[in-house]
Write a protein that holds these residues in place. Sequence first.
Motif, PDB file in Angstrom:
ATOM      1  N   TYR A  31       0.837  -1.206   0.000  1.00 35.00           N
ATOM      2  CA  TYR A  31       0.000   0.000   0.000  1.00 35.00           C
ATOM      3  C   TYR A  31       0.872   1.256   0.000  1.00 35.00           C
ATOM      4  O   TYR A  31       0.611   2.203  -0.738  1.00 35.00           O
ATOM      5  N   TYR A  32       1.888   1.275   0.853  1.00 34.49           N
ATOM      6  CA  TYR A  32       2.751   2.441   0.983  1.00 34.49           C
ATOM      7  C   TYR A  32       3.477   2.746  -0.330  1.00 34.49           C
ATOM      8  O   TYR A  32       3.505   3.886  -0.781  1.00 34.49           O
ATOM      9  N   THR A  33       4.035   1.725  -0.939  1.00 31.53           N
ATOM     10  CA  THR A  33       4.795   1.910  -2.178  1.00 31.53           C
ATOM     11  C   THR A  33       3.896   2.387  -3.307  1.00 31.53           C
ATOM     12  O   THR A  33       4.225   3.347  -4.015  1.00 31.53           O
ATOM     13  N   THR A  34       2.759   1.747  -3.478  1.00 28.43           N
ATOM     14  CA  THR A  34       1.829   2.162  -4.526  1.00 28.43           C
ATOM     15  C   THR A  34       1.250   3.531  -4.200  1.00 28.43           C
ATOM     16  O   THR A  34       1.050   4.365  -5.093  1.00 28.43           O
ATOM     17  N   GLY A  35       0.988   3.787  -2.916  1.00 24.73           N
ATOM     18  CA  GLY A  35       0.478   5.092  -2.495  1.00 24.73           C
ATOM     19  C   GLY A  35       1.425   6.220  -2.831  1.00 24.73           C
ATOM     20  O   GLY A  35       0.998   7.333  -3.166  1.00 24.73           O
ATOM     21  N   SER A  36       2.714   5.955  -2.760  1.00 27.10           N
ATOM     22  CA  SER A  36       3.706   6.954  -3.148  1.00 27.10           C
ATOM     23  C   SER A  36       3.540   7.353  -4.614  1.00 27.10           C
ATOM     24  O   SER A  36       3.606   8.534  -4.962  1.00 27.10           O
ATOM     25  N   LEU A  37       3.280   6.381  -5.467  1.00 24.03           N
ATOM     26  CA  LEU A  37       3.079   6.659  -6.893  1.00 24.03           C
ATOM     27  C   LEU A  37       1.775   7.424  -7.134  1.00 24.03           C
ATOM     28  O   LEU A  37       1.730   8.353  -7.952  1.00 24.03           O
ATOM     29  N   VAL A  38       0.723   7.044  -6.419  1.00 23.91           N
ATOM     30  CA  VAL A  38      -0.560   7.757  -6.531  1.00 23.91           C
ATOM     31  C   VAL A  38      -0.370   9.197  -6.065  1.00 23.91           C
ATOM     32  O   VAL A  38      -0.851  10.140  -6.710  1.00 23.91           O
ATOM     33  N   TYR A  39       0.333   9.376  -4.970  1.00 22.11           N
ATOM     34  CA  TYR A  39       0.602  10.726  -4.448  1.00 22.11           C
ATOM     35  C   TYR A  39       1.343  11.564  -5.488  1.00 22.11           C
ATOM     36  O   TYR A  39       0.978  12.717  -5.733  1.00 22.11           O
ATOM     37  N   GLN A  40       2.368  10.991  -6.086  1.00 20.74           N
ATOM     38  CA  GLN A  40       3.159  11.725  -7.070  1.00 20.74           C
ATOM     39  C   GLN A  40       2.311  12.175  -8.259  1.00 20.74           C
ATOM     40  O   GLN A  40       2.479  13.284  -8.763  1.00 20.74           O
ATOM     41  N   SER A  41       1.380  11.343  -8.679  1.00 20.25           N
ATOM     42  CA  SER A  41       0.608  11.693  -9.872  1.00 20.25           C
ATOM     43  C   SER A  41      -0.658  12.498  -9.587  1.00 20.25           C
ATOM     44  O   SER A  41      -1.151  13.175 -10.477  1.00 20.25           O
ATOM     45  N   HIS A  42      -1.178  12.457  -8.351  1.00 22.99           N
ATOM     46  CA  HIS A  42      -2.447  13.132  -8.074  1.00 22.99           C
ATOM     47  C   HIS A  42      -2.381  14.218  -6.997  1.00 22.99           C
ATOM     48  O   HIS A  42      -3.279  15.064  -6.954  1.00 22.99           O
ATOM     49  N   CYS A  43      -1.391  14.206  -6.132  1.00 25.08           N
ATOM     50  CA  CYS A  43      -1.404  15.089  -4.957  1.00 25.08           C
ATOM     51  C   CYS A  43      -0.198  16.024  -4.873  1.00 25.08           C
ATOM     52  O   CYS A  43      -0.296  17.122  -4.338  1.00 25.08           O
ATOM     53  N   GLN A  44       0.912  15.559  -5.366  1.00 22.75           N
ATOM     54  CA  GLN A  44       2.169  16.264  -5.192  1.00 22.75           C
ATOM     55  C   GLN A  44       2.156  17.664  -5.786  1.00 22.75           C
ATOM     56  O   GLN A  44       2.777  18.577  -5.244  1.00 22.75           O
ATOM     57  N   ASN A  45       1.424  17.876  -6.857  1.00 24.83           N
ATOM     58  CA  ASN A  45       1.404  19.178  -7.508  1.00 24.83           C
ATOM     59  C   ASN A  45       0.932  20.272  -6.551  1.00 24.83           C
ATOM     60  O   ASN A  45       1.436  21.386  -6.588  1.00 24.83           O
ATOM     61  N   CYS A  46      -0.019  19.969  -5.702  1.00 23.77           N
ATOM     62  CA  CYS A  46      -0.548  20.966  -4.752  1.00 23.77           C
ATOM     63  C   CYS A  46       0.090  20.864  -3.365  1.00 23.77           C
ATOM     64  O   CYS A  46       0.336  21.870  -2.723  1.00 23.77           O
ATOM     65  N   ALA A 109      -6.996   4.290  -0.433  1.00 27.06           N
ATOM     66  CA  ALA A 109      -6.383   3.626   0.724  1.00 27.06           C
ATOM     67  C   ALA A 109      -4.862   3.648   0.612  1.00 27.06           C
ATOM     68  O   ALA A 109      -4.158   3.884   1.607  1.00 27.06           O
ATOM     69  N   GLU A 110      -4.353   3.420  -0.570  1.00 29.36           N
ATOM     70  CA  GLU A 110      -2.908   3.412  -0.772  1.00 29.36           C
ATOM     71  C   GLU A 110      -2.315   4.798  -0.533  1.00 29.36           C
ATOM     72  O   GLU A 110      -1.311   4.939   0.178  1.00 29.36           O
ATOM     73  N   SER A 128      -8.490  -0.699   2.157  1.00 28.52           N
ATOM     74  CA  SER A 128      -9.550  -0.318   1.217  1.00 28.52           C
ATOM     75  C   SER A 128     -10.926  -0.541   1.844  1.00 28.52           C
ATOM     76  O   SER A 128     -11.867   0.204   1.543  1.00 28.52           O
ATOM     77  N   GLN A 129     -11.055  -1.515   2.742  1.00 29.18           N
ATOM     78  CA  GLN A 129     -12.331  -1.734   3.435  1.00 29.18           C
ATOM     79  C   GLN A 129     -12.669  -0.535   4.317  1.00 29.18           C
ATOM     80  O   GLN A 129     -13.824  -0.098   4.376  1.00 29.18           O
TER      81      GLN A 129
END
Length: 139
Positions: A31-46, A109-110, A128-129
């Motif tokens: 979760y942490y590793t994949t979450g890092s990628l999600v963060y980079q593509s969706h959250c990091q800009n702001c 969740a990630e 995710s639950q």
Amino acid sequence: MKIKVISVLCVLLAILIYSCQNEDDITFKRYYTTGSLVYQSHCQNCHGNDGLGLSALMPPLTDTAFLRKNKTSLACFIKYGLKDKILIVDKRSYDNDMPLTDLAPIEIAEVLTYVANSFGNNQGLITSQKVEADLAECK
């Protein structure tokens, strides 16, 4: 010959270490590793690569107390965004809109697991639950 033996021993050691991890540790790391990628593509800009936000425009993700207090709302913030709401984060007021996302509950969740365990935070796995349950309660 020596290099072969050392290589085999290293592989065996890696297998032994990996096999000693329990299922929760493996899930957290995934979760942490994949979450890092999600963060980079969706959250990091702001929110910035260091989670410090953008000055007075976007809130930081470093306020552990805010994250704990709003734990059940965070998934809603990510999924449905924020509009016309004032947040107090790290004793500062933020009123800029946060856009909604099309992230699936597993991705939320990630990214929450990543944020909740980065930038000085240490809050463990967010499943995710848990996210699905929190999304069902969004107001």
